[in-house]
Design a protein around this motif. Structure first.
Motif, mmCIF file in Angstrom:
data_model
loop_
_atom_site.group_PDB
_atom_site.id
_atom_site.type_symbol
_atom_site.label_atom_id
_atom_site.label_comp_id
_atom_site.label_asym_id
_atom_site.label_seq_id
_atom_site.Cartn_x
_atom_site.Cartn_y
_atom_site.Cartn_z
ATOM 1 N N PHE A 216 7.550 -4.799 -42.976
ATOM 2 C CA PHE A 216 7.500 -5.957 -43.866
ATOM 3 C C PHE A 216 7.120 -7.138 -42.986
ATOM 4 O O PHE A 216 7.867 -7.521 -42.080
ATOM 5 C CB PHE A 216 8.850 -6.205 -44.544
ATOM 6 N N VAL A 217 5.943 -7.707 -43.257
ATOM 7 C CA VAL A 217 5.429 -8.795 -42.420
ATOM 8 C C VAL A 217 5.200 -10.024 -43.280
ATOM 9 O O VAL A 217 4.538 -9.955 -44.321
ATOM 10 C CB VAL A 217 4.106 -8.367 -41.738
ATOM 11 N N ILE B 270 9.051 0.548 -49.437
ATOM 12 C CA ILE B 270 8.758 0.402 -48.004
ATOM 13 C C ILE B 270 9.560 1.460 -47.221
ATOM 14 O O ILE B 270 9.020 2.134 -46.339
ATOM 15 C CB ILE B 270 9.110 -1.030 -47.524
ATOM 16 N N ALA B 271 10.826 1.630 -47.592
ATOM 17 C CA ALA B 271 11.712 2.543 -46.854
ATOM 18 C C ALA B 271 11.220 3.990 -46.921
ATOM 19 O O ALA B 271 11.456 4.764 -45.997
ATOM 20 C CB ALA B 271 13.135 2.446 -47.383
ATOM 21 N N ILE C 190 13.193 -0.157 -41.089
ATOM 22 C CA ILE C 190 12.116 -1.076 -41.496
ATOM 23 C C ILE C 190 11.958 -2.177 -40.451
ATOM 24 O O ILE C 190 12.928 -2.832 -40.066
ATOM 25 C CB ILE C 190 12.412 -1.687 -42.885
ATOM 26 N N THR C 191 10.726 -2.344 -39.986
ATOM 27 C CA THR C 191 10.396 -3.394 -39.027
ATOM 28 C C THR C 191 9.985 -4.644 -39.797
ATOM 29 O O THR C 191 9.137 -4.573 -40.693
ATOM 30 C CB THR C 191 9.216 -2.946 -38.135
ATOM 31 N N GLY D 220 7.074 4.387 -57.959
ATOM 32 C CA GLY D 220 6.793 5.683 -57.336
ATOM 33 C C GLY D 220 5.969 5.575 -56.056
ATOM 34 O O GLY D 220 5.730 6.576 -55.384
ATOM 35 N N GLU D 221 5.544 4.377 -55.700
ATOM 36 C CA GLU D 221 4.664 4.212 -54.530
ATOM 37 C C GLU D 221 5.452 4.265 -53.230
ATOM 38 O O GLU D 221 6.663 4.025 -53.213
ATOM 39 C CB GLU D 221 3.973 2.836 -54.582
ATOM 40 N N SER D 222 4.738 4.522 -52.126
ATOM 41 C CA SER D 222 5.334 4.203 -50.832
ATOM 42 C C SER D 222 4.417 3.163 -50.191
ATOM 43 O O SER D 222 3.182 3.272 -50.269
ATOM 44 C CB SER D 222 5.532 5.428 -49.942
ATOM 45 N N ILE D 223 5.028 2.159 -49.603
ATOM 46 C CA ILE D 223 4.271 1.019 -49.071
ATOM 47 C C ILE D 223 4.496 0.954 -47.562
ATOM 48 O O ILE D 223 5.578 0.609 -47.095
ATOM 49 C CB ILE D 223 4.716 -0.290 -49.769
#
Ligand SMILES: NC(=O)c1ccc[n+]([C@@H]2O[C@H](COP(=O)([O-])OP(=O)(O)OC[C@H]3O[C@@H](n4cnc5c(N)ncnc54)[C@H](OP(=O)(O)O)[C@@H]3O)[C@@H](O)[C@H]2O)c1
Length: 231
Positions: free
Chosen positions: A133-134, A125-126, A176-177, A68-71
């Protein structure tokens, strides 16, 4: 979210992002070596989760738990250097002495685990605002600069750069970068006491670089504070 966050660069990322008001999801492998992170996790902004990144089922399970998270920023930081040929005269990643079990372990942690993390956490992430994303890579993974020795570490980081490059194409449609960042030579257990950079300013520079990344930078290999590196 930061992997390998119990010490070294990872722990300093946690400290600085939390001090800056971010909510931080941090992973650690061994509770006995994670006292400082677990202390930080008693604050509101930091949550710590056990994760050995070589255990791909555990990566999937953690993603399910955090579904359920957003990152905003996923920092794939956990890494292994492998045996150090210099001061410690351990030749197991030098030609003629290679321990292929170690090479496999280093490739698993440094190359395949970041790919597995990207696959597992892409939805979180999306759906975030920043969508980054690093991967913590290294100038040692630059094929054009490589000459000899350190087969496990150098090969794993070169292949990691290929992973981030491919991810940049596959994840561009989702906004997404993706980037590979070399933090410079920093004083940590991996970097050693003779490293050029102190932990705190080095991580402040990497954070500023991450903050500046846009989709146009996706697929790049950059040395902090901002020099493009040749693959
Ligand atoms: N320091 C430098 O000069 C430098 C330069 C270029 C790139 N980098 C990269 O930056 C990243 C962090 O480096 P560092 O200097 O902070 O290294 P470090 O001091 O050796 O810390 C490595 C971290 O990775 C974790 N880790 C290793 N294997 C793991 C696994 N299987 N599962 C989960 N966590 C694992 C370690 O956890 P444990 O405590 O459980 O071992 C530790 O938290 C690495 O990817 C490294 O290659 C560092």
């Amino acid at each position: 979210m930061i992997t390998g966050a119990n010490r070294g660069l990872g722990l300093e990322f946690v400290r600085q992002y939390a001090a800056d008001g971010w909510r931080v999801l941090a992973t650690y492998r061994n509770p006995a070596d994670s006292g400082e992170l677990l202390d930080l996790a008693r604050q509101d902004r930091v949550e710590a989760f056990p994760l050995n990144v070589s255990d791909f089922e555990a990566i999937s399970a953690l993603s399910a738990k955090l579904r359920g998270e957003s990152i905003d920023v996923f920092l794939s930081n956990a890494g292994l250097f492998g045996p150090k040929p210099g001061a410690e005269s351990d030749l197991r990643q030098s030609f003629g002495h290679i321990d292929f079990g170690i090479v496999r372990e280093v490739l698993t942690v440094n190359t395949l685990a970041p790919l597995k993390c990207a696959e597992s956490f892409v939805e979180q992430i999306a759906r975030s605002e920043q969508r980054k994303f690093v991967a913590l890579s290294s100038i040692e993974g630059s094929i054009s600069r490589a000459q000899r020795d350190l087969y496990a570490y150098r090969t794993s980081k070169a292949a990691l750069n290929m992973v981030t490059r491919l991810l940049s194409g596959d994840l561009a449609p989702r906004g997404i970068t993706v980037a590979s960042i070399c933090p410079g030579w920093v004083k940590t257990r991996m970097g050693g006491e003779f490293a050029r950079l102190e932990l705190e300013p080095a991580i402040a520079d990497v954070r500023a670089l991450v903050a500046r990344l846009t989709l146009e930078d996706s697929g790049s290999f950059i040395e902090s504070p901002g020099n493009p590196l040749a693959y």
